[in-house]
Design a protein around this motif. Structure first.
Motif, PDB file in Angstrom:
ATOM      1  N   SER A   6      10.164 -22.897   8.020  1.00 41.20           N
ATOM      2  CA  SER A   6      10.347 -21.529   8.506  1.00 41.20           C
ATOM      3  C   SER A   6      10.451 -21.491  10.023  1.00 41.20           C
ATOM      4  N   ARG A   9      13.786 -22.552  11.116  1.00 42.35           N
ATOM      5  CA  ARG A   9      14.810 -21.524  10.843  1.00 42.35           C
ATOM      6  C   ARG A   9      14.696 -20.390  11.843  1.00 42.35           C
ATOM      7  N   GLU A 210      20.920  -7.646   8.646  1.00 44.75           N
ATOM      8  CA  GLU A 210      20.174  -8.843   8.269  1.00 44.75           C
ATOM      9  C   GLU A 210      18.689  -8.548   8.131  1.00 44.75           C
ATOM     10  N   GLU A 212      17.288  -5.700   7.495  1.00 45.47           N
ATOM     11  CA  GLU A 212      17.033  -4.882   6.321  1.00 45.47           C
ATOM     12  C   GLU A 212      16.978  -5.754   5.064  1.00 45.47           C
ATOM     13  N   ILE A 213      17.943  -6.677   4.975  1.00 45.12           N
ATOM     14  CA  ILE A 213      17.974  -7.547   3.799  1.00 45.12           C
ATOM     15  C   ILE A 213      16.770  -8.483   3.782  1.00 45.12           C
ATOM     16  N   MET A 214      16.402  -8.966   4.972  1.00 47.89           N
ATOM     17  CA  MET A 214      15.220  -9.827   5.053  1.00 47.89           C
ATOM     18  C   MET A 214      14.001  -9.134   4.471  1.00 47.89           C
ATOM     19  N   ARG A 215      13.817  -7.876   4.869  1.00 50.44           N
ATOM     20  CA  ARG A 215      12.666  -7.134   4.367  1.00 50.44           C
ATOM     21  C   ARG A 215      12.745  -7.007   2.857  1.00 50.44           C
ATOM     22  N   LEU A 216      13.953  -6.731   2.402  1.00 51.16           N
ATOM     23  CA  LEU A 216      14.220  -6.528   0.988  1.00 51.16           C
ATOM     24  C   LEU A 216      13.829  -7.747   0.160  1.00 51.16           C
ATOM     25  N   VAL A 217      14.150  -8.931   0.680  1.00 46.82           N
ATOM     26  CA  VAL A 217      13.910 -10.142  -0.112  1.00 46.82           C
ATOM     27  C   VAL A 217      12.567 -10.780   0.245  1.00 46.82           C
ATOM     28  N   GLY A 218      11.728 -10.026   0.962  1.00 51.81           N
ATOM     29  CA  GLY A 218      10.358 -10.481   1.135  1.00 51.81           C
ATOM     30  C   GLY A 218      10.111 -11.428   2.289  1.00 51.81           C
ATOM     31  N   ALA A 219      10.832 -11.205   3.411  1.00 49.74           N
ATOM     32  CA  ALA A 219      10.529 -12.014   4.601  1.00 49.74           C
ATOM     33  C   ALA A 219       9.240 -11.497   5.219  1.00 49.74           C
ATOM     34  N   THR A 220       8.415 -12.410   5.711  1.00 54.02           N
ATOM     35  CA  THR A 220       7.181 -11.964   6.350  1.00 54.02           C
ATOM     36  C   THR A 220       7.507 -11.395   7.726  1.00 54.02           C
ATOM     37  N   TYR A 223       8.443 -13.880  10.346  1.00 53.83           N
ATOM     38  CA  TYR A 223       9.748 -14.485  10.096  1.00 53.83           C
ATOM     39  C   TYR A 223      10.865 -13.560  10.610  1.00 53.83           C
ATOM     40  N   ARG A 304      11.900  -1.811  12.518  1.00 53.72           N
ATOM     41  CA  ARG A 304      11.016  -1.254  11.512  1.00 53.72           C
ATOM     42  C   ARG A 304      10.657  -2.367  10.538  1.00 53.72           C
ATOM     43  N   ILE A 305       9.400  -2.636  10.451  1.00 53.46           N
ATOM     44  CA  ILE A 305       8.978  -3.703   9.534  1.00 53.46           C
ATOM     45  C   ILE A 305       8.376  -3.062   8.283  1.00 53.46           C
TER      46      ILE A 305
ATOM     47  N   PRO B  74       5.365  -8.502   1.795  1.00 54.19           N
ATOM     48  CA  PRO B  74       6.454  -9.473   1.591  1.00 54.19           C
ATOM     49  C   PRO B  74       6.276 -10.294   0.317  1.00 54.19           C
ATOM     50  N   ARG B  77       7.182  -8.289  -2.582  1.00 51.94           N
ATOM     51  CA  ARG B  77       8.632  -8.094  -2.662  1.00 51.94           C
ATOM     52  C   ARG B  77       9.351  -9.317  -3.221  1.00 51.94           C
ATOM     53  N   LEU B  90      25.664  -9.689   3.388  1.00 50.26           N
ATOM     54  CA  LEU B  90      26.020 -10.017   4.768  1.00 50.26           C
ATOM     55  C   LEU B  90      27.492 -10.414   4.796  1.00 50.26           C
ATOM     56  N   VAL B 105      14.312 -17.302   3.543  1.00 44.41           N
ATOM     57  CA  VAL B 105      13.259 -16.420   4.032  1.00 44.41           C
ATOM     58  C   VAL B 105      11.876 -16.859   3.577  1.00 44.41           C
TER      59      VAL B 105
END
Ligand SMILES: Nc1ncnc2c1ncn2[C@@H]1O[C@H](COP(=O)(O)OP(=O)(O)O)[C@@H](O)[C@H]1O
Ligand SMILES: [Mg+2]
Lengths: 305, 225
Positions: A6, A9, A210, A212-220, A223, A304-305, B74, B77, B90, B105
């Motif tokens: 992580s 990345r 990006e 928004e999608i990160m939050r959606l898929v569970g990024a901490t 991250y 916005r997190i 997270p 989710r 994307l 992620v």
């Protein structure tokens, strides 16, 4: 393992941010560099001025030159008497023979001077008492005391070079550097924070999908935030490297010259690598703090997190 | 698996949900239907912690959504896949990269990603589009990529909010078929939609919601409005 994947990345993504809007990145790095240069130059000026003050202070003394017919024994009695004075730190006796020897040592390479010295039959150098006071302020009083002493007749000359004026000047220069430097620093730190804040805000805007999608898929949280922080810190690292390269010749070549100009004849400043590294570390820390503040502020406002 | 208990949600002074009670069992496929503005999206948003409820409680397995810490969201989710009407891919990444993004992620290694992503794309029937960009795909294909992405963490629950909203009939049917297939493989699915004809074909449990209240519950029933 997961942590390092992580982290890698995040760093990669942060550097990508920077490359995506290269002009803003350049502007941010530039303003950070200017800030660091100001900081470093002020620090270097401070270092050289306080060094000069110190080396002058060390050099101040009262030289009492005795007439050639005064016996060494008599001078030593006066020395012992002076050493009893609580204001006086030390009294150093230099006989006329020693003085001549010292002079010859110092002018070893100048044959002309040595030759003309050898032509004299008498030793032209008087015996001397070099007096150092505990406090700078005591010198005038001590010089006065010598002038009015019972043995004044034995003394050919009292040489008290009053360096207090130049020391005072240097001290007020120091005060000026500190106040002016601090004001300048505060102004430029604010500008740097503002510019980097805006750069990061724009990056956040550019990457809103990006994120928004990160939050959606569970990024901490870290991250998502990490890349923006990495981007801002990269500006400070680059700025610190540029600044270090620029002040390197100033430190090692210009400072000795300035030192020689400010206090000719005193010990010339010779660049200490440790102090130089210290200056670099301090500016890197300040740059990091500025970057962290501005990127965290931008994230607080726009992410916005 | 999901328990809504007397859930009430306000937006400022507007009551979007009013005393919702709903129990969803593991492995169910539930269609949440109602006109635009009925409160369907709000129900789904409460489930992923996007919005907070004002009264009542929601349990997902044994997680109490009123008590969950922000830093734990997270991880919740990652157990819940989400798909939207506006797809949210994307644009500068291929189908493969869009799915891989979700796995990156959560710290999956390159090897895991290279192993899993083709399988997921095969599941949604898009192996032939693996290296295509979103603009090179039809609406239905794009939505299937989004579904693939939502499956990257092997979620136990899939929330689909109007996933067919922008699609023509054929593409919409394809997406619904895919959701049914995913449900058969064991994932609980919650589908929110206002398209009645679609729901009628599904023949699964239907919950009708009007003005923030549940007005009808039917096992394999028909949606009428
Ligand atoms: N963020 C918001 N702020 C204020 N009102 C909202 C917000 N989101 C939704 N609403 C209102 O709440 C009600 C339910 O919205 P929503 O759950 O999106 O309905 P649906 O998904 O069924 O169309 C609507 O009246 C909508 O206008
Ligand atoms: Mg909706």
């Amino acid at each position: 393992m997961k942590f390092f994947i992580s982290l890698l990345r995040i760093i990669k993504s942060g550097v990508m941010n920077l490359r995506r809007n290269i002009w803003l990145a350049a502007a941010s790095t530039l303003i950070m560099t200017i800030t660091l240069i100001i900081l470093s130059v002020m620090t270097l000026l401070f270092i050289i001025t306080s060094y000069s003050v110190q080396s002058i202070q060390e050099r101040v003394d009262i030289s009492t030159y005795f007439k050639s017919d005064v016996s060494e024994a008599r001078i030593l009695v006066i020395r012992d008497e002076l050493q009893g004075d609580s204001r006086i730190a030390s009294v150093n006796y230099v006989s006329s023979a020693e003085a001549r020897q010292n002079f010859e040592e110092n002018n070893r390479d100048d044959q002309l001077i040595i030759d003309s010295l050898n032509e004299l039959t008498d030793n032209p150098f008087p015996s001397t008492l070099q007096i150092k006071a505990n406090n700078l302020e005591d010198y005038p009083a001590i010089a006065n005391m010598l002038e009015e002493s019972s043995y004044r007749d034995l003394i050919q000359e009292i040489n008290f070079e009053d360096n207090r004026i130049i020391i005072e000047r240097l001290n007020s220069l120091l005060t000026f550097i500190i106040t002016f430097g601090l004001i300048l620093m505060v102004v430029f730190c604010l500008i740097a924070i503002l510019v980097i804040f805006n750069t990061i805000a724009l990056t956040i805007y550019n990457r809103r999908e990006e994120v928004e999608i990160m939050r959606l898929v569970g990024a901490t949280n870290w991250y998502i935030r990490g890349p923006f922080l990495v981007e801002a810190l990269t500006y400070s690292v680059i700025a610190a490297i540029i600044t270090s390269a620029l002040i390197l010749p100033i430190y090692f070549q210009m400072l000795p010259k300035i030192s020689n100009y400010l206090t000719p004849g005193a010990n010339i400043f010779s660049g200490d690598i440790k102090i130089f590294l210290g200056v670099i570390v301090v500016q890197l820390i300040i740059a990091f703090i500025l970057s962290a503040i501005s990127s965290l502020l931008a994230m607080r406002k726009y992410l916005r997190i | 698996m999901i328990e809504f208990k007397k859930v009430t949600k306000y937006y400022n002074n507007h009551k979007a949900l009013n005393n919702i009670n709903l129990h969803v069992k593991q492995g169910e496929f539930i269609s949440l239907v109602g006109m635009s503005g009925a409160g369907k999206s709000t129900m789904l948003k409460l489930l992923v912690g996007e919005e907070q409820l004002d009264d009542g409680s929601i349990l997902i397995d044994d997680i109490d959504m009123t008590k969950i810490r922000k830093s734990d969201l997270p991880y919740l989710r990652r157990k819940i896949g989400v798909v939207f009407q506006d797809i949210k891919l994307l644009p500068k990444r291929t189908a493969f990269e869009n799915v891989a993004f979700a796995m990156e992620v959560s710290g999956h290694t390159k090897e895991q990603i290279n192993k899993d992503v083709p399988r997921i794309l095969e599941l949604v029937g898009l192996t032939h589009k693996t290296h295509n960009f979103p603009h090179e795909m039809s609406g239905g294909e794009k939505q299937r990529v989004a579904i693939a992405r939502s499956l990257a963490h092997r979620p136990v629950l899939l929330l689909a909010d109007e996933p067919t909203g922008n699609l023509d009939e054929i593409n919409a049917a394809e997406v619904i078929d895919l959701l049914l297939k995913i449900n058969e493989l064991g994932t609980t699915v919650l589908l929110a939609t206002h398209a009645s004809d679609l729901v009628n074909k599904i023949k699964k449990r239907v919950i009708t919601i009007e003005g923030g209240q549940i007005t009808m519950e039917q096992e394999k029933g028909k949606y009428k409005l």
